[in-house]
Design a protein around this motif. Structure first.
Motif, PDB file in Angstrom:
ATOM      1  N   GLU A  46       0.846  -1.184   0.000  1.00 51.14           N
ATOM      2  CA  GLU A  46       0.000   0.000   0.000  1.00 51.14           C
ATOM      3  C   GLU A  46       0.893   1.249   0.000  1.00 51.14           C
ATOM      4  N   ASP A  47       0.613   2.222   0.846  1.00 50.63           N
ATOM      5  CA  ASP A  47       1.319   3.499   0.791  1.00 50.63           C
ATOM      6  C   ASP A  47       2.543   3.557   1.697  1.00 50.63           C
ATOM      7  N   THR A  48       2.985   2.385   2.186  1.00 47.27           N
ATOM      8  CA  THR A  48       4.194   2.323   2.999  1.00 47.27           C
ATOM      9  C   THR A  48       5.025   1.112   2.567  1.00 47.27           C
ATOM     10  N   VAL A  49       6.307   1.122   2.939  1.00 50.08           N
ATOM     11  CA  VAL A  49       7.141  -0.054   2.731  1.00 50.08           C
ATOM     12  C   VAL A  49       6.505  -1.242   3.444  1.00 50.08           C
ATOM     13  N   SER A  50       6.513  -2.395   2.788  1.00 54.39           N
ATOM     14  CA  SER A  50       5.854  -3.585   3.329  1.00 54.39           C
ATOM     15  C   SER A  50       6.857  -4.713   3.473  1.00 54.39           C
ATOM     16  N   LEU A  51       6.786  -5.400   4.612  1.00 58.58           N
ATOM     17  CA  LEU A  51       7.646  -6.560   4.859  1.00 58.58           C
ATOM     18  C   LEU A  51       6.801  -7.718   5.351  1.00 58.58           C
ATOM     19  N   HIS A  52       6.962  -8.867   4.720  1.00 56.45           N
ATOM     20  CA  HIS A  52       6.305 -10.073   5.231  1.00 56.45           C
ATOM     21  C   HIS A  52       7.231 -11.267   5.062  1.00 56.45           C
ATOM     22  N   LEU A  53       6.981 -12.275   5.863  1.00 54.89           N
ATOM     23  CA  LEU A  53       7.652 -13.560   5.744  1.00 54.89           C
ATOM     24  C   LEU A  53       6.745 -14.527   5.011  1.00 54.89           C
ATOM     25  N   THR A  54       7.315 -15.290   4.112  1.00 52.70           N
ATOM     26  CA  THR A  54       6.627 -16.443   3.543  1.00 52.70           C
ATOM     27  C   THR A  54       7.332 -17.680   4.083  1.00 52.70           C
ATOM     28  N   VAL A  55       6.645 -18.397   4.941  1.00 54.28           N
ATOM     29  CA  VAL A  55       7.210 -19.591   5.567  1.00 54.28           C
ATOM     30  C   VAL A  55       6.632 -20.797   4.843  1.00 54.28           C
ATOM     31  N   THR A  56       7.491 -21.517   4.135  1.00 52.46           N
ATOM     32  CA  THR A  56       7.019 -22.588   3.264  1.00 52.46           C
ATOM     33  C   THR A  56       7.070 -23.948   3.955  1.00 52.46           C
ATOM     34  N   VAL A  57       6.133 -24.776   3.574  1.00 53.85           N
ATOM     35  CA  VAL A  57       6.134 -26.191   3.935  1.00 53.85           C
ATOM     36  C   VAL A  57       5.989 -26.948   2.626  1.00 53.85           C
ATOM     37  N   THR A  58       7.012 -27.697   2.257  1.00 58.51           N
ATOM     38  CA  THR A  58       7.009 -28.387   0.970  1.00 58.51           C
ATOM     39  C   THR A  58       6.464 -29.803   1.145  1.00 58.51           C
ATOM     40  N   PRO A  59       5.228 -30.047   0.737  1.00 55.78           N
ATOM     41  CA  PRO A  59       4.630 -31.365   0.979  1.00 55.78           C
ATOM     42  C   PRO A  59       5.286 -32.450   0.138  1.00 55.78           C
ATOM     43  N   ARG A  60       5.327 -33.646   0.697  1.00 58.71           N
ATOM     44  CA  ARG A  60       5.820 -34.812  -0.051  1.00 58.71           C
ATOM     45  C   ARG A  60       4.626 -35.646  -0.480  1.00 58.71           C
ATOM     46  N   THR A  61       4.517 -35.908  -1.773  1.00 57.44           N
ATOM     47  CA  THR A  61       3.409 -36.683  -2.295  1.00 57.44           C
ATOM     48  C   THR A  61       3.648 -38.175  -2.051  1.00 57.44           C
ATOM     49  N   TRP A  62       2.600 -38.973  -2.225  1.00 55.35           N
ATOM     50  CA  TRP A  62       2.766 -40.426  -2.076  1.00 55.35           C
ATOM     51  C   TRP A  62       3.821 -40.982  -3.041  1.00 55.35           C
ATOM     52  N   PRO A  63       3.848 -40.549  -4.324  1.00 56.57           N
ATOM     53  CA  PRO A  63       4.932 -41.063  -5.183  1.00 56.57           C
ATOM     54  C   PRO A  63       6.317 -40.735  -4.639  1.00 56.57           C
ATOM     55  N   GLU A  64       6.510 -39.529  -4.069  1.00 54.76           N
ATOM     56  CA  GLU A  64       7.816 -39.179  -3.504  1.00 54.76           C
ATOM     57  C   GLU A  64       8.133 -40.047  -2.291  1.00 54.76           C
ATOM     58  N   LEU A  65       7.151 -40.276  -1.441  1.00 58.23           N
ATOM     59  CA  LEU A  65       7.356 -41.123  -0.270  1.00 58.23           C
ATOM     60  C   LEU A  65       7.662 -42.558  -0.681  1.00 58.23           C
ATOM     61  N   LEU A  66       6.951 -43.039  -1.692  1.00 59.96           N
ATOM     62  CA  LEU A  66       7.191 -44.403  -2.154  1.00 59.96           C
ATOM     63  C   LEU A  66       8.577 -44.548  -2.774  1.00 59.96           C
ATOM     64  N   ARG A  67       9.037 -43.499  -3.471  1.00 59.12           N
ATOM     65  CA  ARG A  67      10.394 -43.543  -4.013  1.00 59.12           C
ATOM     66  C   ARG A  67      11.421 -43.670  -2.892  1.00 59.12           C
ATOM     67  N   SER A  68      11.172 -42.981  -1.783  1.00 59.72           N
ATOM     68  CA  SER A  68      12.081 -43.095  -0.638  1.00 59.72           C
ATOM     69  C   SER A  68      12.047 -44.499  -0.056  1.00 59.72           C
ATOM     70  N   THR A  69      10.845 -45.068   0.043  1.00 58.54           N
ATOM     71  CA  THR A  69      10.712 -46.430   0.571  1.00 58.54           C
ATOM     72  C   THR A  69      11.429 -47.433  -0.321  1.00 58.54           C
ATOM     73  N   VAL A  70      11.244 -47.313  -1.626  1.00 63.32           N
ATOM     74  CA  VAL A  70      11.893 -48.235  -2.561  1.00 63.32           C
ATOM     75  C   VAL A  70      13.413 -48.067  -2.497  1.00 63.32           C
ATOM     76  N   ALA A  71      13.885 -46.800  -2.445  1.00 66.74           N
ATOM     77  CA  ALA A  71      15.333 -46.565  -2.364  1.00 66.74           C
ATOM     78  C   ALA A  71      15.912 -47.186  -1.108  1.00 66.74           C
ATOM     79  N   GLU A  72      15.204 -47.070   0.003  1.00 67.06           N
ATOM     80  CA  GLU A  72      15.670 -47.675   1.251  1.00 67.06           C
ATOM     81  C   GLU A  72      15.667 -49.191   1.135  1.00 67.06           C
ATOM     82  N   THR A  73      14.652 -49.740   0.482  1.00 70.49           N
ATOM     83  CA  THR A  73      14.545 -51.193   0.318  1.00 70.49           C
ATOM     84  C   THR A  73      15.648 -51.736  -0.577  1.00 70.49           C
ATOM     85  N   LEU A  74      16.092 -50.927  -1.529  1.00 68.53           N
ATOM     86  CA  LEU A  74      17.106 -51.382  -2.486  1.00 68.53           C
ATOM     87  C   LEU A  74      18.524 -51.344  -1.927  1.00 68.53           C
ATOM     88  N   GLN A  75      18.674 -50.975  -0.651  1.00 66.35           N
ATOM     89  CA  GLN A  75      19.985 -51.087  -0.011  1.00 66.35           C
ATOM     90  C   GLN A  75      20.194 -52.568   0.326  1.00 66.35           C
TER      91      GLN A  75
END
Length: 402
Positions: free
Chosen positions: A219-248
């Motif tokens: 608006e008519d003044t300098v503005s400051l805000h924080l954007t605090v992100t949370v990056t969700p992990r989808t089921w395919p991403e979680l399953l890739r982690s499970t498979v990678a762990e299993t392949l050890q």
């Protein structure tokens, strides 16, 4: 050091996860319970900007959606006979800001202990990566065009006023039927009326799910805000982690196949066996244990760990018989030596040979149980117990209790 609570960000937690998480925006007026400037202030940003080693990975300038070339606000800096090629020059940043550019700081949690604590709290809650970005916009200016982000965000307003227009969380399509991509500019006529058209003031908090179109302007003044992100992990991403762990797996299941047209049938048979082996391994997984592993994995994202190792090392040096200590929270395993006098203790990815008396004491002290250092190893003299505690503390097996 002010750190917002989860309740101050979301209000009623059950209602948030039932009605808003991943579904719809949420606006909370005056949500912060502490002074907004104590979370991050304009003076704090001045201090950050004047850190001589600040580089372009952490800062960018943007004006109505267009990035300003980093060469216009950087120059090389020589430190200990080595060059930093893209050191940010504060006065050049100020000049761009005076002419209408917004300044964006990435991963402020790498610099600010209270923001690191905030992101650590969110990483614990959501079991995924969390980061803090600061957006400083000149009066009457707009940094970005209408777009959506690839993550869930908590907008925490800190200074001045900023008008936000937010549309429903849904995949909007263009006339050609294609969905908008992350960061791509939306056409306002494709969106219709905004769900929210609000002016945020210091202390206000807004939650935007992944994929929510939005735009903001000071608006008519300098503005400051924080954007605090949370990056969700989808089921395919979680399953890739499970498979990678299993392949050890054992060496016999590794190998380097020779893939050619001539060996197609042979390698197809081997691949079938490998798939069946993987399926058998996956079926043997304890789902509850795997969810626990995935949760711990998500909570260990960079930028959230709180380090006090130097202070802890100094505290160890001052340990005496009365100092309260406890065993570290680690998975210990014990392997007696052939002669029985020493025991191999494995924890934190390393194995350390210890006298049997020390290993037995470590085995018997449940994690979190606090005892005086002089009594930690009960079968030896207090001064010997203290020496053992100091050694264990430097190895990371014992910690001085708060």
């Amino acid at each position: 050091m002010y750190v917002p609570t989860f309740a101050s960000l979301v209000g009623d937690e059950e209602q948030f996860f039932t009605e808003h998480f991943g579904r719809s925006p949420l606006l909370r007026r005056g949500a912060l319970t502490g002074p907004p400037a104590e979370l991050l202030s304009l003076a704090d940003l001045d201090e950050c900007l004047h850190e001589e080693a600040l580089r372009t990975q952490y800062l960018r300038l943007v004006k109505r959606g267009d990035l300003i070339h980093e060469g216009t606000y950087t120059q090389p800096l020589r430190v200990q006979r080595k060059y930093i090629p893209d050191r940010v020059v504060p006065e050049r940043v100020y000049e761009h800001f005076r002419t209408g550019a917004s300044v964006v700081w990435h991963s402020m949690n790498h610099f600010r202990p209270n923001l690191r604590a905030l992101n650590a709290m969110l990483a614990q809650r959501f079991a995924t990566r969390s980061d803090s970005l600061a957006f400083l916009t000149p009066a009457g200016q707009q940094g970005f065009v209408i777009h959506h982000d690839p993550n869930d965000t908590f907008v925490i307003h800190l200074h001045g006023k900023k008008r936000w227009r937010v549309w429903p969380t849904a995949r909007v399509t263009r006339p050609d039927g294609r969905s908008y991509k992350v960061g791509e500019e939306y056409r306002a006529e494709h969106l219709g009326e905004p769900l929210l058209d609000v002016i945020l003031e210091p202390g206000d908090v807004m939650y935007l799910p992944n994929g929510t179109p939005h735009v903001a302007a000071a608006e008519d003044t300098v503005s400051l805000h924080l954007t605090v992100t949370v990056t969700p992990r989808t089921w395919p991403e979680l399953l890739r982690s499970t498979v990678a762990e299993t392949l050890q797996v054992d060496a016999e299941h590794r190998g380097f196949p020779h893939l050619t047209e001539e060996t197609r049938d042979e390698q197809a048979a081997v691949l079938k066996d490998q798939i069946e082996f993987l399926v058998d391994r996956l079926r043997a997984i304890d789902p509850r244990a795997e969810v626990a592993r995935l949760t711990a994995e998500g909570r260990a994202a960079e930028g959230t760990a709180a380090g006090h190792r130097f202070a802890a090392a100094a505290a160890v040096d001052e340990t005496d018989a009365t100092t309260a200590v406890r065993a570290a929270r680690a998975d210990f395993s014990f392997t007696p030596s052939a002669d029985g006098d020493r025991v191999g203790v494995r924890f934190g990815g390393k194995t350390v040979a210890m006298p049997r008396s020390v290993a037995d004491a470590l085995r018997s002290r449940a994690a979190g149980t606090v005892v005086p250092a002089g009594q930690f190893v009960p079968t030896v003299a207090p001064e010997d117990s203290v020496r053992a505690v100091k050694t264990l503390a430097r190895l990371g097996a014992v910690a001085v209790a708060p």
